[in-house]
Design a protein around this motif. Structure first.
Motif, PDB file in Angstrom:
ATOM      1  N   PRO A  29      31.120  49.045  60.095  1.00 24.41           N
ATOM      2  CA  PRO A  29      31.269  50.278  60.883  1.00 24.41           C
ATOM      3  C   PRO A  29      32.709  50.567  61.295  1.00 24.41           C
ATOM      4  N   THR A  30      33.477  49.545  61.586  1.00 28.75           N
ATOM      5  CA  THR A  30      34.867  49.758  61.982  1.00 28.75           C
ATOM      6  C   THR A  30      35.668  50.373  60.832  1.00 28.75           C
ATOM      7  N   VAL A  31      35.442  49.866  59.637  1.00 29.83           N
ATOM      8  CA  VAL A  31      36.140  50.395  58.463  1.00 29.83           C
ATOM      9  C   VAL A  31      35.697  51.834  58.198  1.00 29.83           C
ATOM     10  N   ARG A  32      34.404  52.077  58.298  1.00 32.66           N
ATOM     11  CA  ARG A  32      33.892  53.438  58.058  1.00 32.66           C
ATOM     12  C   ARG A  32      34.471  54.424  59.057  1.00 32.66           C
ATOM     13  N   ASN A  33      34.533  54.028  60.333  1.00 30.73           N
ATOM     14  CA  ASN A  33      35.115  54.919  61.347  1.00 30.73           C
ATOM     15  C   ASN A  33      36.584  55.183  61.060  1.00 30.73           C
ATOM     16  N   GLY A  34      37.304  54.145  60.655  1.00 31.12           N
ATOM     17  CA  GLY A  34      38.715  54.320  60.329  1.00 31.12           C
ATOM     18  C   GLY A  34      38.917  55.257  59.151  1.00 31.12           C
ATOM     19  N   LEU A  35      38.084  55.104  58.128  1.00 38.80           N
ATOM     20  CA  LEU A  35      38.178  55.985  56.961  1.00 38.80           C
ATOM     21  C   LEU A  35      37.847  57.425  57.330  1.00 38.80           C
ATOM     22  N   ASP A  36      36.817  57.607  58.149  1.00 32.79           N
ATOM     23  CA  ASP A  36      36.458  58.960  58.578  1.00 32.79           C
ATOM     24  C   ASP A  36      37.578  59.598  59.395  1.00 32.79           C
ATOM     25  N   SER A  37      38.181  58.813  60.290  1.00 34.57           N
ATOM     26  CA  SER A  37      39.283  59.335  61.108  1.00 34.57           C
ATOM     27  C   SER A  37      40.480  59.708  60.244  1.00 34.57           C
ATOM     28  N   ALA A  38      40.790  58.858  59.272  1.00 39.12           N
ATOM     29  CA  ALA A  38      41.918  59.138  58.386  1.00 39.12           C
ATOM     30  C   ALA A  38      41.657  60.391  57.551  1.00 39.12           C
ATOM     31  N   ALA A  39      40.438  60.550  57.075  1.00 34.03           N
ATOM     32  CA  ALA A  39      40.107  61.735  56.278  1.00 34.03           C
ATOM     33  C   ALA A  39      40.217  62.996  57.120  1.00 34.03           C
ATOM     34  N   GLN A  40      39.722  62.935  58.343  1.00 29.18           N
ATOM     35  CA  GLN A  40      39.797  64.097  59.235  1.00 29.18           C
ATOM     36  C   GLN A  40      41.252  64.443  59.547  1.00 29.18           C
ATOM     37  N   ALA A  41      42.060  63.441  59.834  1.00 30.40           N
ATOM     38  CA  ALA A  41      43.473  63.676  60.132  1.00 30.40           C
ATOM     39  C   ALA A  41      44.182  64.281  58.914  1.00 30.40           C
ATOM     40  N   GLY A  42      43.827  63.827  57.733  1.00 30.93           N
ATOM     41  CA  GLY A  42      44.425  64.375  56.518  1.00 30.93           C
ATOM     42  C   GLY A  42      44.067  65.831  56.311  1.00 30.93           C
ATOM     43  N   ARG A  43      42.809  66.183  56.555  1.00 30.73           N
ATOM     44  CA  ARG A  43      42.393  67.576  56.406  1.00 30.73           C
ATOM     45  C   ARG A  43      43.101  68.470  57.423  1.00 30.73           C
ATOM     46  N   GLN A  44      43.246  67.983  58.658  1.00 34.59           N
ATOM     47  CA  GLN A  44      43.933  68.776  59.673  1.00 34.59           C
ATOM     48  C   GLN A  44      45.410  68.948  59.333  1.00 34.59           C
ATOM     49  N   ALA A  45      46.035  67.884  58.834  1.00 38.10           N
ATOM     50  CA  ALA A  45      47.455  67.979  58.459  1.00 38.10           C
ATOM     51  C   ALA A  45      47.633  68.946  57.297  1.00 38.10           C
ATOM     52  N   ALA A  46      46.709  68.925  56.345  1.00 37.56           N
ATOM     53  CA  ALA A  46      46.798  69.846  55.213  1.00 37.56           C
ATOM     54  C   ALA A  46      46.657  71.292  55.682  1.00 37.56           C
ATOM     55  N   SER A  47      45.777  71.515  56.626  1.00 36.84           N
ATOM     56  CA  SER A  47      45.593  72.865  57.152  1.00 36.84           C
ATOM     57  C   SER A  47      46.857  73.347  57.874  1.00 36.84           C
ATOM     58  N   ARG A  48      47.453  72.470  58.701  1.00 35.62           N
ATOM     59  CA  ARG A  48      48.687  72.840  59.394  1.00 35.62           C
ATOM     60  C   ARG A  48      49.825  73.097  58.407  1.00 35.62           C
ATOM     61  N   THR A  49      49.918  72.256  57.382  1.00 33.46           N
ATOM     62  CA  THR A  49      50.966  72.412  56.379  1.00 33.46           C
ATOM     63  C   THR A  49      50.816  73.734  55.632  1.00 33.46           C
ATOM     64  N   ALA A  50      49.587  74.082  55.314  1.00 30.33           N
ATOM     65  CA  ALA A  50      49.352  75.363  54.638  1.00 30.33           C
ATOM     66  C   ALA A  50      49.838  76.514  55.506  1.00 30.33           C
TER      67      ALA A  50
END
Length: 97
Positions: free
Chosen positions: A39-60
């Motif tokens: 679960p710790t790894v899954r939460n970390g992966l989910d958080s990283a994916a969410q942060a990446g999507r938000q950064a991509a949106s801001r960059t756009a």
């Protein structure tokens, strides 16, 4: 005779290496599966994916603001659509379920 010895050695080495390689691959694959279930790894992966999507949106948005008038219209339109899209916090992108 030297050629036959070389070929025999190469075949034996290949067979033994393939067996050892497959066994090691299976060990690594099982370790990866166990890590993904943690679960710790899954939460970390989910958080990283969410942060990446938000950064991509801001960059756009930044690209559209700074270079929008110099880009082809199709690219500008795409950037505008990405900028206006809200990124949901509870999406299941990248999940295995």
């Amino acid at each position: 005779m030297r050629k036959l010895t070389f070929i025999t050695g190469a075949v034996v080495g290949y067979v033994l290496g393939a067996r050892a390689g497959r066994q090691r691959y299976e060990q690594l694959a099982e370790a990866a599966r166990k890590a993904r279930r943690n679960p710790t790894v899954r939460n970390g992966l989910d958080s990283a994916a969410q942060a990446g999507r938000q950064a991509a949106s801001r960059t756009a948005g930044v690209i559209a603001d700074r270079a929008g008038d110099r880009l082809p219209e199709s690219v500008s339109d795409r950037l505008r659509s990405m900028r206006s899209r809200e990124v949901p916090l509870d999406d299941d992108w990248g999940s295995s379920h």
